[in-house]
Design an enzyme around this catalytic site. Structure first.
Site, PDB file in Angstrom:
ATOM      1  N   ARG A   1       0.858  -1.187   0.000  1.00 30.97           N
ATOM      2  CA  ARG A   1       0.000   0.000   0.000  1.00 30.97           C
ATOM      3  C   ARG A   1       0.890   1.232   0.000  1.00 30.97           C
ATOM      4  NH1 ARG A   1      -4.032   1.337   4.922  1.00 30.97           N
ATOM      5  NH2 ARG A   1      -2.033   1.801   5.881  1.00 30.97           N
TER       6      ARG A   1
ATOM      7  N   SER B   1     -12.724  -3.778   0.724  1.00 35.56           N
ATOM      8  CA  SER B   1     -12.956  -3.309   2.088  1.00 35.56           C
ATOM      9  C   SER B   1     -14.452  -3.137   2.319  1.00 35.56           C
ATOM     10  CB  SER B   1     -12.291  -1.944   2.315  1.00 35.56           C
ATOM     11  OG  SER B   1     -10.899  -2.026   2.174  1.00 35.56           O
TER      12      SER B   1
ATOM     13  N   LYS C   1      -5.392   5.280   9.620  1.00 31.68           N
ATOM     14  CA  LYS C   1      -6.255   5.748   8.543  1.00 31.68           C
ATOM     15  C   LYS C   1      -7.209   6.802   9.075  1.00 31.68           C
ATOM     16  CE  LYS C   1      -7.688   3.650   4.786  1.00 31.68           C
ATOM     17  NZ  LYS C   1      -8.546   2.812   3.941  1.00 31.68           N
TER      18      LYS C   1
END
Lengths: 221, 221
Positions: free
Chosen positions: B43, B112, B141
């Protein structure tokens, strides 16, 4: 293949969300095409992928309807998702030869070149056209390479037969001088997308490119 | 297909450049695999595409050598460029059904989901596994959805038979509690990539997941 050969590179308009005075990419491109843009590039560096795909899908419909090729900057995933006509890659984007393998032989592959060495490498890697520049210093790309000037453009033109669009600080005050160095067209960002009347700005530039072409053809007869 | 069915979802480690104490993605993943990570996700949200492709290529070689599936977050172009085993897409990334068309039937597609509705939609769109969360609030996040808690995880588990990895604020203090809700594994970011000793942190978490699985199997006999 047919598409790649048929492209009119005269006026290539590149989007820039930060310069568009709050107007959407779609509104900007629609007005640019009305004014005579012959190629459009969707360039968006910050939006989430879902938003990019949604915007590019609307541009895809608009460009199909108007017969203008749609090129996507950097994001091959977005280009594939909306079946764009091609991708444009800078020297920090995916390596050109790898991109060619992923998009296949029929999509347009454009590569940015600031030096003759980059231009020749791009030809070897399978580019269909080159974006050559920056010709002049430009505020729209603070990370751009140093300006190569008209002479740098002329040098690359002498060694490359692929279509070339000149880019970087080009506007109505210098477009004729740039075209005299022999590119197939000019790529503009702020000169069109930041204009108060986008269609009029595009129309003026397109007329200058057309006039330069006519002078060039007249001179070669 | 064979790969998709054979994945061990026990410990799924996700990279985060900002949390890795200056260690490279490659160094982090290598240590995580040494410690027992069973799936790794690359990521990277900010690097130029060329850098992403280069890093992902090194991870591709490392994960092939160690037999660990490599998933790329968001960037389907990067995933295709390095022939990753799959992509993981959030709700702001490319729509899942479109991504499935582009990657084909054999690559792993992870989605997700923060709600049961998102989970059921992902199943319908062709997901191979779900990342369900955030289970707990997480600093990694800041734009994440509100935490769904163990109860939210259990609800989705009851309605979805696809593999589920739980994500969001999971670490050694709560991994057993999370696993008791029935996911196939846990996905972690800071609990591994920010650890002083990444391999030891991964090893500890992997042992907890294995122990939870054994308890679950013993209970069902």
């Amino acid at each position: 293949m047919a598409l790649r050969q048929a492209v009119d590179w005269s006026l290539y308009v590149v989007t820039d969300a930060g310069l568009s005075r709050g107007r959407s990419h779609v509104a900007v491109i629609e007005a640019a095409i009305t004014g005579g843009a012959t190629v459009v590039q969707y360039r968006e560096k910050h939006a989430p992928t879902r938003q990019m795909v949604a915007e590019a899908q609307v541009l895809r419909e608009l460009t199909r309807r108007t017969g203008v090729p749609l090129i996507v900057n950097d994001r091959l995933d977005v280009a594939l998702a909306v079946d764009a006509d091609g991708v444009h890659l800078g020297q920090d984007d995916m390596p050109a030869a790898l991109a060619r393998r992923l998009i296949g032989p029929d999509k347009i592959l454009g590569i940015s070149a600031s030096t003759l060495a980059e231009a020749l490498q791009a030809v070897q890697d399978g580019a269909d056209y080159l974006g050559v520049g920056p010709i002049f210093a430009t505020p729209t790309k603070p990370d751009a390479a140093p300006p190569i000037g008209i002479d740098g453009l002329r040098l690359i033109r002498q060694h490359v037969s692929l279509p070339i669009v000149a880019i970087g600080g080009i506007n109505a005050t210098n477009a004729a001088e740039v075209m005299a160095a022999g590119p197939d067209g000019i790529a503009v960002v702020s000169a069109v997308v930041a204009a108060e009347d986008i269609a009029v700005a595009a129309q003026e530039l397109r007329a200058m490119v057309n006039a330069s072409r006519q002078r060039r053809e007249a001179a070669s007869n």
